[in-house]
Design a protein around this motif. Structure first.
Motif, mmCIF file in Angstrom:
data_model
loop_
_atom_site.group_PDB
_atom_site.id
_atom_site.type_symbol
_atom_site.label_atom_id
_atom_site.label_comp_id
_atom_site.label_asym_id
_atom_site.label_seq_id
_atom_site.Cartn_x
_atom_site.Cartn_y
_atom_site.Cartn_z
ATOM 1 N N PHE A 71 -3.456 6.981 -4.151
ATOM 2 C CA PHE A 71 -4.649 6.234 -4.568
ATOM 3 C C PHE A 71 -4.241 4.960 -5.317
ATOM 4 O O PHE A 71 -4.733 3.859 -5.021
ATOM 5 C CB PHE A 71 -5.531 7.090 -5.490
ATOM 6 N N ILE A 72 -3.354 5.127 -6.282
ATOM 7 C CA ILE A 72 -2.915 3.987 -7.092
ATOM 8 C C ILE A 72 -2.237 2.947 -6.215
ATOM 9 O O ILE A 72 -2.479 1.744 -6.339
ATOM 10 C CB ILE A 72 -1.972 4.456 -8.217
ATOM 11 N N GLY A 73 -1.386 3.418 -5.294
ATOM 12 C CA GLY A 73 -0.685 2.495 -4.417
ATOM 13 C C GLY A 73 -1.622 1.682 -3.550
ATOM 14 O O GLY A 73 -1.456 0.469 -3.385
ATOM 15 N N VAL A 74 -2.641 2.343 -2.995
ATOM 16 C CA VAL A 74 -3.608 1.646 -2.130
ATOM 17 C C VAL A 74 -4.419 0.635 -2.928
ATOM 18 O O VAL A 74 -4.602 -0.519 -2.508
ATOM 19 C CB VAL A 74 -4.539 2.659 -1.438
ATOM 20 N N PHE A 75 -4.905 1.042 -4.088
ATOM 21 C CA PHE A 75 -5.765 0.160 -4.880
ATOM 22 C C PHE A 75 -4.988 -1.018 -5.474
ATOM 23 O O PHE A 75 -5.548 -2.107 -5.670
ATOM 24 C CB PHE A 75 -6.463 0.945 -5.994
ATOM 25 N N THR A 76 -3.699 -0.815 -5.761
ATOM 26 C CA THR A 76 -2.932 -1.923 -6.335
ATOM 27 C C THR A 76 -2.688 -3.034 -5.315
ATOM 28 O O THR A 76 -2.388 -4.172 -5.704
ATOM 29 C CB THR A 76 -1.567 -1.443 -6.874
ATOM 30 N N THR A 77 -2.795 -2.717 -4.017
ATOM 31 C CA THR A 77 -2.639 -3.784 -3.020
ATOM 32 C C THR A 77 -3.742 -4.822 -3.153
ATOM 33 O O THR A 77 -3.537 -5.997 -2.813
ATOM 34 C CB THR A 77 -2.657 -3.202 -1.587
ATOM 35 N N LYS A 78 -4.917 -4.401 -3.641
ATOM 36 C CA LYS A 78 -5.993 -5.372 -3.879
ATOM 37 C C LYS A 78 -5.602 -6.346 -4.986
ATOM 38 O O LYS A 78 -5.859 -7.548 -4.894
ATOM 39 C CB LYS A 78 -7.286 -4.644 -4.260
#
Length: 489
Positions: A17-24
């Motif tokens: 989750f953190i990895g996906v959201f940090t791409t934003k």
């Protein structure tokens, strides 16, 4: 909270989750996503004690296989052919020159022996495929430069691995035969190239001929070939990473059953492996130890970015048709990432005296490279006049559900403002025989195609066509652009 199986699985999901959201955030701030992934790992290191270099190396190599395979799939052979010579020069001579310059610098800055200094130079000598593919993927820099950087990053890892292993061997066995090491290099590169192409052909034949019950198994089969290519080549003492990239290059440029499914699966899988790999690498470092080598890390980072890399680029491309501005951008876009950090685990596992020092300094160099260079590639390209504005959507193929049993496919084509199809009615397009426009997507809405439907820039067309007609359909749009430009002139 004790680390039970359920808690560990929960932590795994939270990391994704953190990895996906940090791409934003990475897109908003213009920083490579790997910076945020590493930061997450470093924060977690305060709560989780992790120092398993062997597991990190294993997972890192597996992640590199997936990332190189995905990068090779996305690389067009026609682009590779145009930049093969400069890319290979950068991947060999460029890496050696960078290694020598940084090796000499590291000998004095880190106060180590000459061989240890060269070992450090070899570890940070290559650019990183994961970082380069991720950073350049959404930037519309001149195609020749982008292709050069991508092919270089996909082919220079074997040179860095060879130099790293060779220097460790020379340090631990001073009487090692240098002539044998040189022969080993040619064997590794030659075998990696040959087996990569051979297994790529076998993979394409097998994927197209086999009739699996589920379409979801085709991407798994492709990934199995990628892992087998690395392992079998490595067992024969060849360069497994080079073999994987060449195998993926062949597969990605072949007529492939369930092509889109394979590509999308590997794109998502590569992102997942990249997220977990950089978080794991962040866990392995202790922030307090980075503070102790701050000035050494800054000095070597500055030398790498402003001296060693430019020397390697300008000399290795001296006879190539690159302008000074293009060489400057190639120099600046030589990002360091996972590969140097993974290679930095080799001295650790070899039990070398300065293994921890090398790992911490390499980590510092990679982090500063990603922060400074990764965030400034786009502004520099724009300032040098090497940016081509907004990146257009690249056409790709979508399969029918039963395409494995048919000879048809769906081709996706994007109409941009320079296309000759812009402003024309569908019936005016000279489409190949038996092809049919199934749908038009305009401003996120689907339009039913009719003969008098007038196309607009920004439209996406889905064309049902026989297998093998996709290039003809794309060439039709390219030809119309050429004809229109000629008329305007």
């Amino acid at each position: 909270m004790p680390f039970t199986i359920d808690n560990t699985i929960l932590l795994f999901s939270l990391l994704l989750f953190i990895g996906v959201f940090t791409t934003k955030f990475s897109a908003r701030f213009g920083l490579p996503s790997l910076v945020f992934f590493i930061a997450v790992g470093m924060v977690l290191s305060k709560f989780i004690y992790y120092d398993n270099a062997a597991l990190t190396q294993l997972f890192g190599i597996m992640a590199l296989i997936v990332i190189l395979f995905e990068g090779g799939l996305q690389t067009k052979w026609r682009n590779v052919r145009e930049v093969m010579v400069p890319s290979l020069s950068l991947a060999t001579l460029g890496v050696v020159l960078t290694t020598l310059v940084i090796g000499v610098s590291a000998k004095f800055i880190l106060d180590v022996s000459w061989l240890e200094g060269m070992l450090f130079g070899a570890i940070v000598g290559s650019t990183d495929a994961a970082a380069v593919f991720a950073v350049l993927g959404n930037k519309n820099i001149k195609q020749r430069l982008t292709s050069t950087l991508e092919v270089e990053s996909g082919t220079n890892d074997p040179m860095a691995v060879f130099l790293t292993v060779s220097f460790i061997q020379l340090i631990q066995s001073p009487n090692a035969n240098i002539f044998t090491l040189i022969l080993s290099f040619f064997w590794q590169m030659g075998l990696g190239l040959a087996l990569g192409l051979l297994l790529g052909k076998i993979a394409v034949w097998c994927i197209n001929k086999i009739n699996l019950d589920s379409s979801g198994l085709y991407p798994v089969l492709a990934m199995a070939f990628a892992i087998f290519t690395y392992s079998s080549t490595s067992l024969l003492k060849g360069s497994g990473l080079l073999a994987v990239y060449m195998m993926a290059l062949w597969v990605g440029n072949s007529d492939l059953t369930f092509r889109h499914s394979i590509f999308r699966f590997n794109e998502g899988f590569a992102w997942m492996m990249q997220i977990l790999m950089f978080i794991l690498l962040g866990l392995l470092v202790f922030p307090a130890e980075l503070v102790q080598i701050t000035w050494q890390g800054i000095a070597l980072s500055v030398l790498l970015m402003f001296v060693a890399r430019p020397i390697g680029v300008f000399i290795s491309t001296m006879l190539m048709k690159f302008t000074a501005k293009e060489k400057a951008l190639i120099s600046w876009a030589g990002l360091r990432g996972a590969v140097p950090i993974v290679l930095a685990t080799y001295p650790l596992l070899a039990g070398m005296e300065n293994g921890h020092l090398f790992f911490n300094v390499v980590f510092f160099v990679v982090l500063s490279s990603a922060l400074i260079q990764g965030a400034t590639i786009s502004p520099l390209a724009h300032a040098l006049g090497l940016s081509q504005g907004k990146k257009s959507v690249v056409p790709h193929t979508l399969e029918l559900v039963s395409m494995g049993k048919t000879n048809h496919e769906i081709v996706e084509v994007h109409v941009d403002e320079h296309s000759g199809a812009d402003g024309k009615e569908l019936r005016q397009l000279k489409m190949p025989q038996d092809s049919l426009v199934n749908a038009i997507i305009r401003e996120q809405k689907m339009i039913t195609p009719r003969g008098n439907t007038r196309l607009q820039a920004g439209d996406t067309l889905y064309v049902l066509a026989r297998k093998g007609q996709n290039e003809e359909i794309k060439a039709l749009f390219h030809q119309q652009v050429t004809e229109q430009d000629s008329a305007n002139v």
